[in-house]
Write an enzyme that holds these catalytic residues in place. Structure first.
Site, PDB file in Angstrom:
ATOM      1  N   GLU A 157       0.851  -1.189   0.000  1.00 19.39           N
ATOM      2  CA  GLU A 157       0.000   0.000   0.000  1.00 19.39           C
ATOM      3  C   GLU A 157       0.888   1.240   0.000  1.00 19.39           C
ATOM      4  O   GLU A 157       1.799   1.362   0.825  1.00 19.39           O
ATOM      5  CB  GLU A 157      -0.890   0.003   1.239  1.00 19.39           C
ATOM      6  CG  GLU A 157      -1.710   1.262   1.426  1.00 19.39           C
ATOM      7  CD  GLU A 157      -2.430   1.306   2.772  1.00 19.39           C
ATOM      8  OE1 GLU A 157      -3.306   2.155   2.938  1.00 19.39           O
ATOM      9  OE2 GLU A 157      -2.081   0.493   3.658  1.00 19.39           O
ATOM     10  N   GLU A 240      -8.762   9.217   6.750  1.00 19.93           N
ATOM     11  CA  GLU A 240      -8.731   8.343   7.906  1.00 19.93           C
ATOM     12  C   GLU A 240      -8.952   9.207   9.147  1.00 19.93           C
ATOM     13  O   GLU A 240      -8.019   9.856   9.624  1.00 19.93           O
ATOM     14  CB  GLU A 240      -7.393   7.609   8.006  1.00 19.93           C
ATOM     15  CG  GLU A 240      -7.176   6.584   6.919  1.00 19.93           C
ATOM     16  CD  GLU A 240      -5.891   5.793   7.106  1.00 19.93           C
ATOM     17  OE1 GLU A 240      -5.856   4.627   6.705  1.00 19.93           O
ATOM     18  OE2 GLU A 240      -4.916   6.349   7.658  1.00 19.93           O
TER      19      GLU A 240
END
Length: 376
Positions: A157, A240
């Protein structure tokens, strides 16, 4: 559920494997129909489509508190973000918009997964809206895997932190700085227990930006966290949040993946025959380099990436006629719009300026789209 504290965690990371079945079930129960202005999603894993080509997901997984997003025709806005979680652990969620595949839910008409060696460019653009009374990051995620998988957690990622507010930090530890896609970044590297994570943190908030995803993918390759035969499976822009988050917005998002045509030996990643001339002008503490790529094969090259390693002590400060990824050590230069096609016998040129220390030397080897070149 986490190997250690003080790690930011994307919504598809450590808990991803445990949520696969639940997410897949939610995707089946939630009709991915085109969103109308201010369509509201409060279901934890509810999704919809926008512009007939991108998926917007609520993706609330780290808390039982309510999170709602209002989906517009160009992005989304968090309208309700109840509850908080400790900032030294995982975030509450990753509401986002994406191109590609996420837990078997693929965006309409996507070219992803696509092998990195076949992608000539992947231009993208995102516009964020921020708030101050929250703890969060604005993260653009790039997912890479050795296989063209459309489900579950990928191997690597890449997180691009456009902004961070509050006492949060990326997974792993800082490993230096890098110039990528014309900007300077603090680089972090680590593993969340499910996948490797390479994070690029902006020194100050970026609100709007257009860039090439491949510049960051090539960074992962140069750092040994991916290979050119791996696949890009999705790109995602979102947030997030750890605390609060109402008002955060992705105002707009676009993503395109340009690939070479199959069977075209001159396409990106195809076999090439090449020669590189590397002309320099150096002085104490600095140098310039003018690079000429000659296609010595019998077929045109459509989209190119030249890889080489700068000798120790050298660092690129600016360049021209190419997209440069990496400022020292392993460097890749890829074509810009006007010099992407090199006919048989033709040439492409680019250059850069840099700093140097000690005795000056030239790179010892060059490869074009993965094929070694001779030097002039």
């Amino acid at each position: 559920m986490r190997p250690s504290p003080h790690h930011a965690h994307s919504a598809r990371g450590l808990l991803g494997a445990l949520l696969t079945s639940l997410v897949s079930l939610a995707a089946l129960l939630t009709t991915a129909s085109p969103a109308q202005a201010d369509t509201t999603i409060c279901q934890p894993f509810g999704t919809t489509t926008i512009q007939g080509r991108y998926v917007v997901q609520n993706n609330r997984w780290g808390t039982s508190a309510t999170q709602c997003i209002a989906v517009t025709d160009s992005g989304f806005r968090i309208t309700q973000a109840d509850g908080s979680v400790p900032t030294n652990g995982a975030p509450k969620s990753y509401p986002s918009v994406y191109n590609g595949c996420h837990y078997t839910n693929c965006s309409p008409g996507t070219k992803l997964p696509a092998q990195l060696s076949t992608i000539s460019s992947a231009p993208t653009s995102v516009s964020y809206g921020y708030v101050n009374d929250a703890a969060y990051n604005a993260s653009y995620d790039i997912w890479l895997d050795p296989t063209p998988r459309t489900d579950g957690v990928n191997r690597t990622e890449i997180m691009i932190w456009f902004n961070k507010v509050g006492s949060i930090q990326p997974i792993g530890s800082p490993v230096g700085s890098a110039g990528v896609a014309g900007r300077d970044w603090q680089v972090w590297s680590g593993n969340n227990g499910s996948n490797d994570v390479l994070s690029f943190v902006a020194p100050s908030a970026i609100t709007n930006w257009s860039f090439d995803v491949m510049d960051f993918a090539r960074q992962a390759v140069s750092r040994g966290l991916a290979q050119n035969n791996w696949y890009l499976t999705s790109v995602q822009a979102g947030f997030e949040p750890w605390q609060n988050g109402a008002g955060l917005a992705v105002n707009s998002f676009s993503s395109t993946v340009n690939t070479g045509s199959s069977g075209d030996p001159g396409g990106p990643g195809g076999p090439t025959a090449c020669q590189v001339a590397y002309a320099t002008n150096d002085w104490q503490g600095g140098f310039t380099a003018d690079v000429t790529i000659t296609n010595t094969g019998s077929s045109p090259v459509r989209g190119w990436t030249l890889a080489f390693t700068l000798p120790s002590g050298q660092r690129i400060t600016n360049g021209w006629n190419a997209n440069l990824s990496g400022a020292s050590g392993a460097v890749t230069a890829s074509n810009v719009t006007h010099n992407g096609e090199v006919p048989a016998g033709g040439r492409a040129t680019f250059g850069f300026q840099g700093t140097s220390g000690g005795a000056f030397a030239k790179p010892s080897a060059f490869s074009l789209n993965g094929s070694a070149c001779t030097t002039a």
